[in-house]
Enzyme design. Structure first.
Site, PDB file in Angstrom:
ATOM      1  N   CYS A  94      11.382 -77.508 -53.743  1.00 19.20           N
ATOM      2  CA  CYS A  94      11.561 -77.817 -55.155  1.00 19.20           C
ATOM      3  C   CYS A  94      12.662 -78.858 -55.294  1.00 19.20           C
ATOM      4  CB  CYS A  94      11.932 -76.628 -56.023  1.00 19.20           C
ATOM      5  SG  CYS A  94      10.672 -75.364 -56.055  1.00 19.20           S
ATOM      6  N   TRP A 116       7.610 -76.413 -55.304  1.00 20.80           N
ATOM      7  CA  TRP A 116       6.922 -75.837 -54.145  1.00 20.80           C
ATOM      8  C   TRP A 116       6.910 -74.338 -54.418  1.00 20.80           C
ATOM      9  CZ3 TRP A 116       7.645 -72.351 -50.116  1.00 20.80           C
ATOM     10  CH2 TRP A 116       6.720 -72.458 -49.053  1.00 20.80           C
ATOM     11  N   ASN A 176      15.836 -74.542 -58.103  1.00 21.06           N
ATOM     12  CA  ASN A 176      15.381 -74.666 -56.721  1.00 21.06           C
ATOM     13  C   ASN A 176      16.021 -73.527 -55.941  1.00 21.06           C
ATOM     14  OD1 ASN A 176      15.049 -75.400 -54.002  1.00 21.06           O
ATOM     15  ND2 ASN A 176      16.730 -76.859 -54.084  1.00 21.06           N
ATOM     16  N   GLY A 177      15.216 -72.657 -55.368  1.00 21.71           N
ATOM     17  CA  GLY A 177      15.770 -71.539 -54.610  1.00 21.71           C
ATOM     18  C   GLY A 177      15.039 -70.258 -54.934  1.00 21.71           C
ATOM     19  N   GLU A 221       4.990 -82.381 -30.090  1.00 19.59           N
ATOM     20  CA  GLU A 221       5.252 -83.088 -31.342  1.00 19.59           C
ATOM     21  C   GLU A 221       3.977 -83.808 -31.831  1.00 19.59           C
ATOM     22  OE1 GLU A 221       7.233 -83.051 -33.621  1.00 19.59           O
ATOM     23  OE2 GLU A 221       7.094 -84.974 -34.636  1.00 19.59           O
ATOM     24  N   LYS A 264       2.194 -83.147 -35.419  1.00 23.73           N
ATOM     25  CA  LYS A 264       1.905 -84.230 -36.375  1.00 23.73           C
ATOM     26  C   LYS A 264       0.447 -84.168 -36.797  1.00 23.73           C
ATOM     27  CE  LYS A 264       4.884 -85.136 -37.433  1.00 23.73           C
ATOM     28  NZ  LYS A 264       6.276 -84.915 -37.101  1.00 23.73           N
ATOM     29  N   LYS A 307       9.160 -80.912 -47.564  1.00 23.51           N
ATOM     30  CA  LYS A 307       9.988 -81.489 -46.503  1.00 23.51           C
ATOM     31  C   LYS A 307      11.271 -80.695 -46.253  1.00 23.51           C
ATOM     32  CE  LYS A 307      11.358 -85.905 -44.668  1.00 23.51           C
ATOM     33  NZ  LYS A 307      10.513 -85.749 -43.467  1.00 23.51           N
TER      34      LYS A 307
HETATM   35  C1  F6R Z   1       7.276 -81.889 -39.299  1.00 26.40           C
HETATM   36  C2  F6R Z   1       8.531 -81.723 -39.990  1.00 26.40           C
HETATM   37  C3  F6R Z   1       9.161 -80.375 -39.981  1.00 26.40           C
HETATM   38  C4  F6R Z   1      10.692 -80.499 -39.941  1.00 26.40           C
HETATM   39  C5  F6R Z   1      11.320 -79.122 -40.072  1.00 26.40           C
HETATM   40  C6  F6R Z   1      12.826 -79.178 -39.999  1.00 26.40           C
HETATM   41  O1  F6R Z   1       6.844 -83.203 -39.347  1.00 26.40           O
HETATM   42  O2  F6R Z   1       9.041 -82.630 -40.567  1.00 26.40           O
HETATM   43  O3  F6R Z   1       8.695 -79.607 -38.917  1.00 26.40           O
HETATM   44  O4  F6R Z   1      11.071 -81.107 -38.757  1.00 26.40           O
HETATM   45  O5  F6R Z   1      10.943 -78.542 -41.289  1.00 26.40           O
HETATM   46  O6  F6R Z   1      13.362 -79.953 -41.026  1.00 26.40           O
HETATM   47  P1  F6R Z   1      14.836 -80.479 -40.949  1.00 26.40           P
HETATM   48  O7  F6R Z   1      14.919 -81.427 -39.816  1.00 26.40           O
HETATM   49  O8  F6R Z   1      15.088 -81.134 -42.264  1.00 26.40           O
HETATM   50  O9  F6R Z   1      15.720 -79.287 -40.721  1.00 26.40           O
END
Ligand code: F6R
Length: 611
Positions: free
Chosen positions: A2, A77, A103-104, A484, A488, A606
């Site tokens: 969010c 989200w 958010n939370g 990885e 992806k 994200k």
């Molecule tokens: C996949 C992706 C996620 C992040 C994961 C950790 O493409 O982006 O798997 O790598 O959610 O996120 P961060 O790095 O922000 O802690």
């Protein structure tokens, strides 16, 4: 997860909020909404689905919102309650006197809801947030200011949140607070902003204040006030963010993912800048930790960052001869981990706000480990929890699927491996410098990879047209690269994809192989190359179509693969970079071929700020 924005100032409120939400959409896109102060009331406008739906609705309003000066916005989200109009934020309390975006998660929302229902309050959504709106409204109706009402309500809430609210009774004001979830204030001229992350406001301002845990904020057009949880005013220094507005625009690309893949040479260049000289000597004195005292390294991270950690393990163990454990943060936090002050815990997080990674950092601190955060986000939560920080300087990453931040994370870990090796003296300096000089070539070798691949990756898409799953294989350093690559592909194309060590195939996964299960093999160099080729050959014998990522001109790979995605010859330390690029592009083109939104894959966000 969010994203929230708030604005107080000029008659461009709707434009600022919508632009901000656009830049925060990576945090969730189940619904979006605004609450605007106008003509002595609050107008709530929401739409289910991506922000473009809300944009269309606003366009149909023929500018009747152009005089609005104050409001809040949200992109969702879903956690509590499915994506729907009723569950979209903002939520209103007290017959629309107060609007709240959040958010939370409010963990004790059921008890609070029951209590409110007992007092005759009726709910229109299934969300946890709505309790906050009603609790604040009750206090406002009883005569409290919006800020004091929020202070009072926060004392009753359990959980993590960033929240922003507006009230009919206080025109021109937005009040906000945070506990665990992130919140920044953007400073303007005759206008001020609030947002979950700085990228929401790039193009509006470069000057920010970080809101600390537990603090309450009140913004108006020409004032910004910050208070402690008990209501004492506090002074906060502002800081500048160097990112410019262009960094969060598409800049001629169709999608952020493609843009970010092509930004990798620049991301690597900035990440290495000033940390390794032309002679290959690494300088990580910015870390401020005595690396010679470290006798063990633990890496904690999630998802792609975890894969970067696995590549870091290879580098650190090989160059510094230090034992490294790489643990998924959500496992580590509850594992009652072992260590002491000679343990270096490296927490990797692009966003710097992943809840599990933050909790893993706290677990590490509890036994006295030294914690080094590797993050792309200056001022993020993790930078405040760690003893030291190494920033990846990949620039803002918007696409949910991580690409440029991943290579930048690997680059930082390889720098760390070289620095640890230097401080331990286990490899002759001359040799280390040579490896360092190799690492300096990362930007140009990735550029060369992109050129060499040309349109080859698009040809590979055909192999996936009637695939029901796929296997990504590699050995040694190519194994995390394969993991990885599989992540992806699955996250943006929704095709089940497994990453596996090629040598383990015969112990189970080879049963998956047939003509509808393409194999993507990262061939690699050195000791394991021949072994990988034989493992892959075994899949060919069982009907698999193989796409090989291999050095340009590798005859062994050409012999077994239906298609080779060529990478340039490069020093071993660069293998993770050059071999990851074709896999990122493969995922991209397969997803595009399926007509999917590569930047906003379903069900994902994200920043994962819930457990
Ligand atoms: C996949 C992706 C996620 C992040 C994961 C950790 O493409 O982006 O798997 O790598 O959610 O996120 P961060 O790095 O922000 O802690």
């Amino acid at each position: 997860m969010c994203g929230i924005v708030g604005y107080a100032g000029k008659e461009r409120c709707v434009e600022v909020l919508m632009k901000g939400l656009g830049h925060l959409e990576y945090r969730g896109y189940d619904s979006a909404g605004l609450a605007l102060q106008r003509d002595g009331r609050i107008e709530r406008i929401t739409e289910v689905g991506q922000l473009e739906n809300l944009t269309r609705t606003l366009a149909g309003r023929n500018g009747d919102l152009s005089l609005v000066r104050t409001g809040v916005g949200h992109t969702r989200w879903a956690t509590h309650g499915r994506p729907s109009e009723e569950n979209a934020h903002p939520h209103l309390g007290g017959d629309g006197r107060v609007a709240v975006v959040h958010n939370g998660i409010i963990e004790n929302f059921s008890e609070l809801k029951e209590e409110l229902e007992g007092r005759g309050v009726s709910f229109r959504s299934e969300t946890d947030t709505e309790v906050m709106a009603h609790l604040i409204a009750e206090r406002v109706e009883a005569g409290e200011s919006l800020r004091l009402a929020l202070v009072g309500v926060l004392q009753r809430l359990e959980g993590s949140f960033a929240v922003a609210a507006v009230s009919v009774d206080e025109p021109g004001k937005v009040v906000a607070a945070r506990r665990q979830s992130p919140l920044v204030i953007g400073l303007g001229e005759g206008e001020n902003f609030l947002a979950s992350a700085v990228q929401a406001l790039l193009g509006e301002t470069n000057e920010f204040i970080l809101v600390e845990n537990g603090e309450i904020v009140e913004i108006a057009d020409s004032s910004v006030e910050v208070f402690t949880s008990s209501g004492e005013p506090v002074e906060r220094e502002s800081f500048e963010v160097e990112w410019d507005a262009e960094a969060v625009e598409l800049g001629g690309y169709d999608d952020y993912m493609l843009k970010e893949i092509h930004e990798q040479p620049a991301a690597l260049g900035s990440t290495l800048l000033g940390r390794i000289d032309t002679g290959g000597v690494v300088d990580l004195s910015e870390v401020g930790l005595d690396l010679s005292e470290i006798d063990r390294v633990v890496v904690v991270a999630c998802g792609t960052a975890y894969h970067a950690g696995l590549l870091g393990k290879h580098a650190i163990e090989k160059l510094a001869r230090l034992p490294v454990e790489v643990v998924i943060a959500s496992e580590y936090r509850y594992a009652d981990p072992i260590g002491d002050s000679r343990t270096l815990v490296v927490a990797i997080s692009q966003s710097g706000e992943t809840t599990d990674t933050l909790a893993a950092v706290q677990a590490a601190r509890s036994f006295g480990a030294r914690v080094l955060a590797v993050t792309n986000t200056k001022g993020s939560l993790i930078t405040r929890e760690a003893d030291a920080v190494l920033l990846t300087r990949a620039g803002p990453e918007i696409c949910v699927a991580s690409t440029k931040a991943f290579v930048a994370q690997v680059a930082v870990l390889e720098l760390l491996a070289l620095a640890l090796a230097g401080s331990r003296g286990v490899i002759p300096d001359r040799e280390l410098r040579e490896i360092g000089r190799g690492l300096r070539l990362a930007p140009e070798k990735v550029e060369e990879t992109l050129e060499l691949l040309g349109n080859r990756v698009e040809e590979a898409v055909e192999v996936f047209e009637d695939a029901r799953c796929s296997l990504f294989l590699g050995r040694g350093i190519s194994y995390p690269v394969a993991l990885e690559g599989a992540l992806k592909l699955k996250e943006i194309s929704y095709l089940p994809s497994e990453g596996y060590p090629a040598g383990e195939m015969k112990h189970g996964p080879i049963a998956l192989v047939d003509e509808h299960c393409p194999v993507v093999a990262v061939i690699g160099e050195g000791l394991v190359r021949e072994k990988t080729l034989s493992n892959v050959e075994e899949t060919v014998a069982r009907g698999a179509s193989v796409i090989a990522v291999a050095r340009d001109g590798d005859k062994g790979a050409e012999r077994i693969a239906r298609l080779v995605l060529p990478v340039p010859e490069a020093p071993e330390i660069l293998a993770p970079f050059v071999c990851s690029v074709p896999l990122q592009l493969l995922a991209y083109h397969v997803a595009k071929d399926r007509g999917l939104d590569v930047d906003k894959p379903r069900n994902l966000a994200k920043s994962v700020t819930v457990e």
